[in-house]
Design a protein around this motif. Structure first.
Motif, PDB file in Angstrom:
ATOM      1  N   LEU A  90      10.916  86.386 -47.104  1.00 55.55           N
ATOM      2  CA  LEU A  90      11.887  87.314 -47.701  1.00 55.55           C
ATOM      3  C   LEU A  90      11.204  88.539 -48.315  1.00 55.55           C
ATOM      4  O   LEU A  90      11.773  89.625 -48.340  1.00 55.55           O
ATOM      5  N   GLU A 122      18.820  84.332 -47.419  1.00 55.37           N
ATOM      6  CA  GLU A 122      17.871  83.231 -47.601  1.00 55.37           C
ATOM      7  C   GLU A 122      18.224  82.031 -46.706  1.00 55.37           C
ATOM      8  O   GLU A 122      17.355  81.422 -46.083  1.00 55.37           O
ATOM      9  N   TYR A 142       8.234  74.248 -48.548  1.00 52.85           N
ATOM     10  CA  TYR A 142       8.838  75.447 -47.932  1.00 52.85           C
ATOM     11  C   TYR A 142       9.169  76.575 -48.918  1.00 52.85           C
ATOM     12  O   TYR A 142       9.517  77.679 -48.498  1.00 52.85           O
ATOM     13  N   VAL A 179      17.075  82.443 -43.204  1.00 55.24           N
ATOM     14  CA  VAL A 179      15.620  82.258 -43.061  1.00 55.24           C
ATOM     15  C   VAL A 179      15.301  80.767 -42.992  1.00 55.24           C
ATOM     16  O   VAL A 179      14.534  80.308 -42.144  1.00 55.24           O
ATOM     17  N   LYS A 180      15.942  79.993 -43.883  1.00 57.62           N
ATOM     18  CA  LYS A 180      15.680  78.545 -43.893  1.00 57.62           C
ATOM     19  C   LYS A 180      16.070  77.922 -42.555  1.00 57.62           C
ATOM     20  O   LYS A 180      15.356  77.084 -42.014  1.00 57.62           O
ATOM     21  N   ALA A 202      13.184  72.846 -43.910  1.00 56.71           N
ATOM     22  CA  ALA A 202      13.548  73.918 -44.847  1.00 56.71           C
ATOM     23  C   ALA A 202      15.045  73.900 -45.169  1.00 56.71           C
ATOM     24  O   ALA A 202      15.466  74.393 -46.208  1.00 56.71           O
ATOM     25  N   SER A 256      13.621  76.028 -39.645  1.00 53.87           N
ATOM     26  CA  SER A 256      13.850  74.587 -39.830  1.00 53.87           C
ATOM     27  C   SER A 256      13.245  73.750 -38.698  1.00 53.87           C
ATOM     28  O   SER A 256      13.153  72.533 -38.823  1.00 53.87           O
ATOM     29  N   ALA A 298       8.776  83.104 -37.834  1.00 52.63           N
ATOM     30  CA  ALA A 298       9.369  84.072 -38.767  1.00 52.63           C
ATOM     31  C   ALA A 298       9.356  85.475 -38.175  1.00 52.63           C
ATOM     32  O   ALA A 298      10.325  86.231 -38.288  1.00 52.63           O
ATOM     33  N   VAL A 324       9.504  80.500 -47.683  1.00 53.02           N
ATOM     34  CA  VAL A 324      10.746  81.278 -47.659  1.00 53.02           C
ATOM     35  C   VAL A 324      10.576  82.552 -48.502  1.00 53.02           C
ATOM     36  O   VAL A 324      10.960  83.648 -48.077  1.00 53.02           O
ATOM     37  N   GLU A 325       9.959  82.385 -49.673  1.00 50.23           N
ATOM     38  CA  GLU A 325       9.696  83.554 -50.536  1.00 50.23           C
ATOM     39  C   GLU A 325       8.867  84.605 -49.806  1.00 50.23           C
ATOM     40  O   GLU A 325       9.156  85.806 -49.872  1.00 50.23           O
TER      41      GLU A 325
END
Lengths: 758, 152
Positions: B148, B123, B140, B126-127, A690, B131, B111, B144-145
């Protein structure tokens, strides 16, 4: 076309809840009472004769219930392409790469199976090995398969137009060579198989496969039993990307031992086995010569492509053929000479991977086009627009392109990346680039390529849909259900789908060549239509109307244009039954892509696919000139997928495909030394995380393809053709260096920058 | 050597007779039938086997079951409360963050642990947090969306 209610909607996948809650069952999640666990002994040598396999000590390990080597199995070759069968389930007589299967055991625990494997003694006679395909083609090179003396197991030599004459007519000539690396598909789910055999010899196999029906055929061949004695069921599959197209030793061994022991048998590959002993994208050496006319017309191209096939064929003839034919899309090209070779080496085996032979040649074409446009002082975008193929144009190989949004994908990608403002205008270290591509929506050139579907309208108004299509996580079941629901005029929630069980569901070739939506979607649409027509006939009688004047929408059947004149779906079914019509209502659909005759493009030209998708990728990158690291800041995926049946799933396909393409451009590389894979783990391989992902913008360019169900075409596989060249072109724009080999690692960037300074 | 292990998984107490060298991943999948926890590499490199131990994400393929006795273990099957899906599960479904679904359980649990500690992340954070969880299907973006989208 009428307003659509279900098609075109952003529906979550039908099985998304199961997957989110931990209820989804993949092959390795299945257990059966008394199940045995299997392990495979693999060759430590790249090329060797097997003199003797001693299983005696392995058989004595507590808990071991069976051990076999190549001499215990039927001497039957199998392979995914019938004309290129060259594999045995376990090596017979010799091994051809490090990892080749030598023997297998089953035991009551994994530990016992592992211990038994370590107790097998194999006497090998090592043979000279060859690791470079160019060396392998030379006279005197070690012969890997006796029946292929020059190691070239598939080749294509085709000319369209007259290339020599066309080079004479060209105003500019460009010659370059390119190299691409081995890329592993790396699905998150390791390959697995579970088999049981009933007392009558009937095999049932659950497997992580993309192609249940082909697997049934291959397994029957390898076991030397009739196809009717094999049932393949596909549970959830954790990604495939082409790697789960082939049959593997785990499938054969599970079935073979299940028959031998009468117990359920499971084989699951370790991650290292996935990296070394399944399939990978073929590394290619590409020589490309292009003749250009002054006005920017791509006039002539000559290719020599040598694909490193590794030890076995897998899809070799198809792969090399696709590489050839998809040179002639998405650009007009009247003169092409293509010489392509699939060459055996003593290395891991090449196979179909997202794009199947085309990403490598697109990398060559698209990066050379940028060099051409610079020399000729034409904007790379304008050069591509000038040569862009259009729907309905005659094609030199007789491909029939009925819908084509390529020019639009170019314009939209350029606009979204800020082409006019950025190209050549960003500070040193920043740049933009783009590249185009085209991909088939399924293939119509081989046998076994039809899809079937059955739609049953139940008494309660719910719908049962049977399809042979194999959902491997891309959402095939959802998309096919949406198509059927739209055709029947019911919401998606009314559909129950059963898929990919060779005993229950109708024939389907499976998931490859990006044909699922078009092929299985059309079959489902036909089946839904035929079931609906039966119901409409009854309603027409009741309403004293003609059935062709009726339509079905929102769980109602009514006279077109007058929704008040009609009845609910439920009432219609009730009337159907009370008017003494036989239940159940069953609709059938069988769909085969239109082709006048099966064409194997290797020999004759013809329309390869029912439809073609088109796409442009645009990239913006930043190069750290101190570390050599390339960061992709933004990727635009502009894609003509016909009509998107489910735009959310299309976006997901594009995004995943783009990141995979970025991996090929910058990070991923299955490195080998003397045939030994050096980096067979996620730690060392370079799968994008990511942290690496750029901002990704998906731009759908909708066309309405006449052959696609509701106008739909491929999405997601073609998208992996152009990210690498788009990124490489952006790197040139950023630092003025052209890279001709992948991946572009920081080391390569630093070296190039250093040389540039000199 | 076999031993009886006492494990507390998803709020339930279990006694498992098993080899002491068994990983938590093996015990969860093979002894407790909790197959939602996935085995992607068995080397701690893919994140598919992530579970929560005392609220923190752990790679169950690198954790010995014997070492986490009497600790609160949560797997994907135990994330919903009274049958109500966790907001992350709902977001993953609705935002299209799930394709093949093999990385999903580990991704959601990673998460969840992250958001518990960092309720209002950027953001980029979060990544970074996810990871260590690999996904080959989605790129991804929608994951991620989805993560969030659960932040109030």
């Amino acid at each position: 076309m009428n307003r659509l209610d279900v098609v075109g909607k952003r529906e979550p996948m039908l099985d998304a809840w199961d997957k989110a809650m931990g209820r989804a069952r993949f092959t390795d999640d299945l257990t059966l009472p008394g199940m045995l666990y299997g392990k495979i002994l693999r060759s430590p040598l790249a090329h060797a004769k097997i003199l003797h396999v001693d299983l005696s000590k392995a058989k004595k390990v507590a808990g071991v219930k069976g051990a076999i080597s190549g001499k215990d199995i039927p001497k039957k070759k199998y392979g995914i392409v019938p004309m290129a069968k060259d594999e045995y389930a376990l090596a017979i007589e010799k091994v051809r790469y490090i990892g080749d299967e030598v023997a297998a055991v089953v035991a009551t625990t994994w530990e016992a199976a592992e211990e038994a494997i370590s107790k097998i003694r194999v006497d090998f006679e090592e043979l000279p090995a060859v690791f470079d395909p160019i060396e392998a083609m030379k006279p005197g090179a070690p012969i890997i398969h006796e029946e292929v003396p020059n190691n070239v197991s598939a080749k294509i030599h085709k000319e369209f137009g007259n290339v020599e004459k066309a080079f004479g007519e060209s105003d500019f000539l460009f010659e370059d060579t390119f190299e691409t690396q081995a890329v592993n598909h790396a699905p998150l789910e390791p390959h697995a198989a579970l088999a049981i055999v009933d007392p009558y010899g009937k095999v049932t196999l659950w497997a992580s496969t993309q192609i249940p029906f082909f697997l049934r055929r291959n397994l029957a061949t390898a076991l030397d039993i009739p196809e009717s004695k094999v049932r393949v069921i596909k549970p959830k599959v954790g990604g495939g990307f082409g790697q789960k197209i082939d049959q593997y030793a785990k499938d054969f061994c599970a079935a073979f031992f299940a028959a031998k022991t009468g117990k359920p048998v499971k084989f699951v590959y370790e991650r290292e086995e996935v990296f070394t002993c399944t399939r990978q994208r073929h590394p290619m050496h590409i020589q490309l010569k292009t003749g250009m006319k002054k006005d920017g017309t791509i006039w002539s191209q000559q290719f020599k492509v040598i694909a490193d096939g590794g030890a076995y064929n897998s899809t070799a003839p198809l792969m090399i053929t696709l590489a050839c034919f998809f040179i002639m899309l998405p650009y007009r090209l009247e003169n092409l000479l293509f010489e392509g070779y699939h060459v055996y080496t003593n290395k891991p085996v090449g196979g179909a991977m997202r794009g199947h032979g085309i990403p490598q040649v697109r990398f060559a074409v698209e990066t050379q086009l940028d060099r051409i446009s610079e020399k000729m002082e034409i904007d790379p975008l304008d050069l591509r627009l000038k040569n862009a193929f259009q729907a309905g144009e005659p094609h030199p190989a007789k491909l029939l392109v009925q819908s084509c949004g390529f020019s639009d994908t170019l314009r939209k990608a350029a606009e979204e990346i800020g082409w006019k403002e950025k190209r050549g205008k960003l500070p040193f270290g920043r740049g933009v680039g783009l590249a185009g591509a085209s991909f088939p929506s399924g293939v119509s050139n081989m046998s076994h390529i039809s899809s079937g579907a059955i739609v049953k309208i139940e008494r309660d108004g719910s719908i049962t849909l049977l399809t042979g299509a194999a959902d491997i996580g891309q959402g095939a079941e959802t998309v096919i259900s949406q198509i059927a629901a739209e055709e029947l005029g019911v919401p998606l929630e009314d559909i129950r789908i059963t898929a990919a069980d060779t005993e229950i569901t109708p024939l389907d070739p499976g998931t490859f060549g990006s044909g699922v939506t078009l092929r299985a979607g059309n079959a489902a649409k036909m089946a839904a239509c035929s079931a609906k027509e039966k119901l409409l006939e009854a309603v027409a009688e009741k309403m004293e109307a003609r059935s062709e004047d009726l339509e079905a929408k929102n769980r109602r059947i009514y006279v077109k244009g007058s929704p008040e004149r009609g009845m609910s779906f439920q009432e219609a079914i009730k009337y159907y039954q009370y008017s003494d019509r036989p239940m159940p209502i069953i609709g059938r659909g069988s769909y085969s892509p239109p082709a006048k005759e099966p064409t194997t493009l290797l020999k004759e030209n013809g329309n390869f696919s029912p439809a073609y998708s088109f796409m442009t990728q645009a990239a913006e990158v930043e190069v750290d000139t101190r570390t050599g690291k390339v960061k992709v800041l933004k990727m635009v995926a502009s894609h003509d997928c016909g009509r998107a049946i489910n735009p959310m799933l299309v976006e997901g396909q594009l995004e995943g495909s783009v990141v995979g393409g970025m991996g090929q451009a910058l990070y991923e590389d299955v490195m080998t030394e003397k045939g030994q894979v050096l980096n067979p783990s996620f730690l060392d391989y370079g799968l994008p995380t990511a942290m690496e992902i750029p901002s990704i913008i998906s731009v759908e360019v909708e066309t309405d393809d006449p052959e696609g169900p509701f106008g739909a075409k491929e999405s997601g596989e073609g998208t992996q053709l152009a990210p690498a060249p788009a990124i490489i072109n952006a790197i040139y724009d950023a630092i003025g260096v052209r890279f001709h080999s992948l991946p572009v690692t920081p080391e390569k960037v630093l070296k190039a920058l250093h040389e540039k300074k000199k | 050597m076999k031993k009886i292990l006492k494990l507390q998984v998803n709020g339930e107490e279990f006694e498992v007779l098993t080899e002491t060298h068994k990983t938590l991943l093996e015990v969860l999948r093979e002894d407790l039938g909790l197959t939602g926890t996935k085995r992607g590499c068995d080397l701690g490199t893919c994140g598919a086997c992530t579970v929560l131990i005392e609220g923190k994400p752990y790679l169950s393929c690198l954790t010995l079951a014997i070492d986490v006795q009497r600790k609160k273990i949560i797997t994907i099957e135990g994330l919903s409360e009274q049958g109500k899906p966790h907001p992350l599960q709902k977001a993953f479904v609705e935002k299209g963050a799930i394709q093949c679904g093999f990385c999903t359980p580990g991704m959601i649990l990673t998460a969840k642990a992250f958001l518990d500690q960092h309720p209002h992340p950027q953001e980029g954070e979060v990544k970074r947090a996810i990871s260590g969880n690999l996904c080959r299907c989605t790129g991804y973006v929608k994951i991620v969306e989805a993560i969030l989208s659960t932040i109030e």
